[in-house]
Design an enzyme around this catalytic site. Structure first.
Site, PDB file in Angstrom:
ATOM      1  CG  ASP A  86      -1.715   5.794   2.622  1.00 42.20           C
ATOM      2  OD1 ASP A  86      -1.999   5.478   1.458  1.00 42.20           O
ATOM      3  OD2 ASP A  86      -2.543   6.305   3.400  1.00 42.20           O
ATOM      4  CG  ASP A  87      -0.185   8.927   0.296  1.00 35.17           C
ATOM      5  OD1 ASP A  87      -0.174   8.691  -0.920  1.00 35.17           O
ATOM      6  OD2 ASP A  87      -1.164   8.685   1.033  1.00 35.17           O
TER       7      ASP A  87
ATOM      8  CG  HIS B 259      -7.826   3.517  -0.285  1.00 40.10           C
ATOM      9  ND1 HIS B 259      -7.188   2.938  -1.337  1.00 40.10           N
ATOM     10  CD2 HIS B 259      -6.882   4.270   0.355  1.00 40.10           C
ATOM     11  CE1 HIS B 259      -5.925   3.322  -1.355  1.00 40.10           C
ATOM     12  NE2 HIS B 259      -5.708   4.134  -0.336  1.00 40.10           N
TER      13      HIS B 259
ATOM     14  CG  HIS C  71      -2.030   1.031   1.114  1.00 34.68           C
ATOM     15  ND1 HIS C  71      -3.376   0.721   1.107  1.00 34.68           N
ATOM     16  CD2 HIS C  71      -1.977   2.386   0.994  1.00 34.68           C
ATOM     17  CE1 HIS C  71      -4.089   1.813   1.002  1.00 34.68           C
ATOM     18  NE2 HIS C  71      -3.264   2.855   0.937  1.00 34.68           N
TER      19      HIS C  71
ATOM     20  CG  HIS D 182      -1.599   6.145  -2.800  1.00 31.71           C
ATOM     21  ND1 HIS D 182      -2.805   5.966  -3.431  1.00 31.71           N
ATOM     22  CD2 HIS D 182      -1.782   5.727  -1.518  1.00 31.71           C
ATOM     23  CE1 HIS D 182      -3.691   5.478  -2.564  1.00 31.71           C
ATOM     24  NE2 HIS D 182      -3.093   5.324  -1.393  1.00 31.71           N
TER      25      HIS D 182
ATOM     26  CD  GLU E 120      -7.466   6.601   4.658  1.00 34.49           C
ATOM     27  OE1 GLU E 120      -8.078   6.626   3.576  1.00 34.49           O
ATOM     28  OE2 GLU E 120      -6.327   7.104   4.805  1.00 34.49           O
TER      29      GLU E 120
HETATM   30  N1  ADE Z   1      -4.831   8.660  -1.947  1.00 31.93           N
HETATM   31  C1  ADE Z   1      -3.596   8.759  -1.485  1.00 31.93           C
HETATM   32  N2  ADE Z   1      -3.541   8.475  -0.181  1.00 31.93           N
HETATM   33  C2  ADE Z   1      -4.802   8.170   0.204  1.00 31.93           C
HETATM   34  C3  ADE Z   1      -5.405   7.777   1.418  1.00 31.93           C
HETATM   35  N3  ADE Z   1      -4.704   7.639   2.544  1.00 31.93           N
HETATM   36  N4  ADE Z   1      -6.722   7.576   1.425  1.00 31.93           N
HETATM   37  C4  ADE Z   1      -7.443   7.719   0.316  1.00 31.93           C
HETATM   38  N5  ADE Z   1      -6.925   8.069  -0.858  1.00 31.93           N
HETATM   39  C5  ADE Z   1      -5.606   8.295  -0.919  1.00 31.93           C
HETATM   40 ZN    ZN Z   2      -3.824   4.781   0.436  1.00 33.13          ZN
END
Ligand code: ADE
Ligand code: ZN
Length: 324
Positions: free
Chosen positions: A272-273, A191, A11, A13, A194
């Protein structure tokens, strides 16, 4: 950080892996200004809440303009993950973001695939792509993305998924897109659970052919649903650093990672990011021991589960398992 524990990440992006330093480099190379209020004086991304984060994410993505940018971001991320001990990474790519800057889906894939090959050559890491649609762009656009992906298969695109604002639209609205991707042989993840609660996970499982849930942590709010996740062997792509940075939980003690593990859920760790949330896959594994008090064996189990739940082919999985 324990580099000796082999790590696998399902996971993260693609656009969310761009470090501010690389973003500056790309902006300069492309002759464009960094969007206002995107980075602070220390060079960190600025955002305050989930929707603000999504906005910052889009604005950071806007500096990506060429296939070479796709190559550089992929190579930069995969080699930095490998330096932390990662052996496998599945990246969520976004045909929508590429289209916005005039890059075609096949050109995006070709550039990323070239970087995947080069990163494997120099750092031994295996990378693959999960092409995603964006929930808040709506079901019609999601279907167009699924049509593009299925009309242009690529050996490194191993799955289909969806990120974006979970509060928008119902899961069932995206069934045409997911059903098309699934019918074309792509494994699916979405997703859910969350920013929205357990019902969002339940709706996704009822409506979409998914075997993994991105995050899914708020399933813990419904114990019957947790039992269903266990019974159906659904894998959760858990990203604690992201969840804490976004303020979903006030602290580690309140995060349901351990409770989900105790209930028997299949769990992997993701970043994630990473630069947006001041984390990395190595930091997530480190946090699992230092903050969540998990054992080294639990870390190895996260990696085993990730390889089991990866969308890559079986021979590649066998090759990865030899590294454990
Ligand atoms: N796009 C990038 N990061 C995300 C996240 N944590 N939740 C939903 N969409 C995303
Ligand atoms: Zn994500």
């Amino acid at each position: 950080m324990d580099q000796a524990v082999a790590k696998a990440e399902l996971h993260c992006h693609f656009e969310g892996t761009i470090t501010p330093a690389l973003m500056h480099r790309l902006a300069k190379r492309n002759g464009i200004e960094i969007p206002d209020n995107l980075v602070d004086a220390d060079g960190a991304y600025i955002w305050t809440n989930f929707n603000g984060f999504l906005d910052a994410y889009d604005r950071a993505s806007s500096v990506i303009r060429t296939p070479q940018d796709y190559y550089d971001i992929t190579f930069d991320y995969l080699t930095s993950a490998a330096a932390e001990g990662a052996i496998y990474v599945e990246m969520f790519t976004s045909p929508d973001h590429a289209a916005e800057v005039g890059i075609g889906y096949t050109d995006m894939n070709a550039a990323i695939a070239r970087a995947i090959d080069d990163a494997e050559q120099v750092a031994g890491i295996v990378g693959r792509m999960v092409a995603t649609c964006v929930r808040h762009l709506g079901p019609d656009q999601a279907l167009r993305v699924a049509e593009t992906i299925t009309a242009n298969p690529h050996p490194y695109v191993v799955g289909f998924g969806m990120g974006g604002d979970e509060a928008r639209h119902a899961a069932i609205d995206f069934a045409p897109a997911f059903d098309l991707a699934f019918a074309a042989g792509l494994s699916c993840t979405v997703h859910a659970g969350e920013v929205m609660g357990a019902a969002s996970v339940e709706d996704a499982l009822d409506a979409l052919p998914v075997v993994r849930i991105g995050h899914g942590i708020r399933a813990i709010e419904n114990l019957a649903l947790v039992e269903r996740l266990v019974a159906e062997g659904i894998t959760l792509e858990v990203c604690p650093g992201s969840n804490l940075a976004l303020g979903l939980y006030p602290d580690t003690a309140a995060h349901p990672l351990r409770a989900l593990m105790k209930a028997g859920c299949r769990i992997t760790l993701g970043s994630d990011d990473p630069p947006f949330f001041h984390t990395s896959i190595g930091a997530e594994y480190a946090r699992a021991t230092s903050d969540f008090g998990l054992s080294r064996e639990s870390l190895v189990q996260f990696t085993r589960t990730a390889i089991d739940a990866a969308f890559v082919d079986e021979p590649t999985k066998a090759r990865l398992r030899e590294k454990l």
